[in-house]
Design a protein around this motif. Structure first.
Motif, PDB file in Angstrom:
ATOM      1  N   TYR A 281      -0.396   4.225   4.687  1.00  0.00           N
ATOM      2  CA  TYR A 281      -0.309   3.441   5.917  1.00  0.00           C
ATOM      3  C   TYR A 281       0.605   4.131   6.918  1.00  0.00           C
ATOM      4  O   TYR A 281       1.321   5.075   6.594  1.00  0.00           O
ATOM      5  CB  TYR A 281       0.254   2.043   5.617  1.00  0.00           C
TER       6      TYR A 281
ATOM      7  N   LEU B  67      -2.904  -0.115   7.592  1.00  0.00           N
ATOM      8  CA  LEU B  67      -3.383   0.651   6.447  1.00  0.00           C
ATOM      9  C   LEU B  67      -4.354   1.714   6.959  1.00  0.00           C
ATOM     10  O   LEU B  67      -5.076   1.491   7.930  1.00  0.00           O
ATOM     11  CB  LEU B  67      -4.080  -0.256   5.441  1.00  0.00           C
TER      12      LEU B  67
ATOM     13  N   SER C 201       0.858  -1.189   0.000  1.00  0.00           N
ATOM     14  CA  SER C 201       0.000   0.000   0.000  1.00  0.00           C
ATOM     15  C   SER C 201       0.886   1.228   0.000  1.00  0.00           C
ATOM     16  O   SER C 201       2.080   1.149   0.308  1.00  0.00           O
ATOM     17  CB  SER C 201      -0.902   0.001   1.246  1.00  0.00           C
TER      18      SER C 201
END
Length: 359
Positions: A147, A189, A144
């Motif tokens: 985060y 996240l 990701s």
């Protein structure tokens, strides 16, 4: 010696953003976002370095509590995404930099350890193994770009469980190998939808019941977006606006709805705010409003840019005004229209020749 906190907010997507968008506006956007992050510092963190797309903070000989650290992280994510939402909703510039800014994301790395320092030209800066380790954690395997990552060392210091879960944070464990050494961390996240974004003023599109009092038009052998940039970029205003003695504005901000600037024309200070109104699909529009025009109480001017299939464009400038006092209405009736039309025609002619000279 007590442990210190190392804290690095990093704007994700920055490199691609800079490489694929208009450089000046992208620099303004990143500069604004970095300043927003600095202003969201609630834990008295010290800024050691601005590292392009990232900020390196530290708190010497002190590590905030679990509650304060998570609150600091949430504060920066909230400030960051609140600003992106404002940029999206109040945007007037059609360029790629302004259009794609809302796609930027944020990651925050937090680590702890004993700090060393070096002095460079009289400035004392953190240095050593823990600083290196904190920056290495930026290069991790988290799938990701949005985060927060907290090193295992820091998590133990503040007794933060790898399985801590709340509305904002849902931590899980991870690790990566750096120089043949495994470094453990926990990460969560961040879902921007879970953030309580700050409100901001979103000006409404204006509507007028009467046609404009003055209209000035001009064809340009240049794309509509280029003509618009020469008008909305206040640093270029002196090249075509007649009688400008001085222009005061935020040079680090991309012009948007609600942006303010002061134009000193022939010794008179005019305070403008950026506005807009409805226009035909496919057109671009930029507007300004001032309440201290010498002849009118409210003075509106709109620049409407219409692109042509051959790459050229057409500019139409519309002027509206309102006067409450009888004296101003009389002056406006006898002097206003002629003065506005003459000034506008001269400015647009200057803009045309300025742009032609640049080609």
């Amino acid at each position: 010696m007590s442990k210190s906190l190392l804290f690095i907010p990093d704007i994700s997507g920055y490199t691609k953003f800079i490489q694929t968008t208009e450089i000046e506006h992208s620099q303004h956007v990143i500069s604004e976002l970095l300043e927003v992050l600095v202003n969201a510092n609630t834990q008295d963190l010290k800024l050691a370095e601005i590292e392009g797309d990232a900020l390196f903070f530290y708190k010497e000989n002190e590590v905030p509590s679990q509650e304060n650290l998570l609150a600091q992280i949430e504060s920066m994510f909230t400030a960051f995404y609140s600003h992106l939402k404002m940029l999206e909703k109040n945007r007037v510039c059609p360029c790629n930099a302004c259009a794609t800014a809302p796609n930027l994301q944020l990651k925050i790395i937090a680590h702890s350890g004993h700090l060393q320092h070096i002095e460079v030209q009289g400035t004392r800066k953190p240095f050593g193994e823990q600083v290196i380790e904190a920056h290495r954690l930026l290069k991790n395997s988290v799938a990701s770009d949005n985060y927060t990552l907290i090193s295992r060392k820091l998590a133990l210091d503040i007794m933060l469980s790898p399985y801590y879960s709340s509305k904002m944070f849902r931590f899980r464990q991870g690790s990566d190998i750096y120089d043949e050494k495994e470094v453990e961390y926990i990460y969560s996240l961040i879902d921007p939808k879970e953030l309580k974004l700050r409100s901001f003023v979103q000006p409404k599109l204006l509507k007028f019941d009467e046609p404009p009092q003055v209209v000035v038009e001009q064809d340009f052998p240049a794309p509509a977006q280029e003509v618009m940039e020469n008008i909305t970029n206040y640093a270029l205003r002196h090249n075509w606006q007649q009688g400008v003695d001085k222009l005061e504005y935020n040079e680090h901000e991309v012009t948007r709805l609600g942006s303010e600037h002061t134009c000193v024309i022939n010794g008179k200070h005019l305070d403008f705010i950026t506005i807009s109104k409805e226009t035909d699909p496919g057109n671009l529009i930029y507007g300004e409003l001032t309440h201290n025009h010498p002849l009118f109480d409210d003075f509106y001017q709109f620049y409407i840019f219409s692109p042509n299939p051959d790459g050229s464009s057409h500019l139409k400038v519309e002027f509206y005004w309102e006067s409450k006092s009888l004296i101003k209405r009389i002056l406006g009736f006898f002097l206003g229209k002629k003065a506005v039309e003459k000034s506008a025609r001269g400015a647009i002619d200057n803009l045309y020749h300025f742009m032609k000279a640049k080609d």
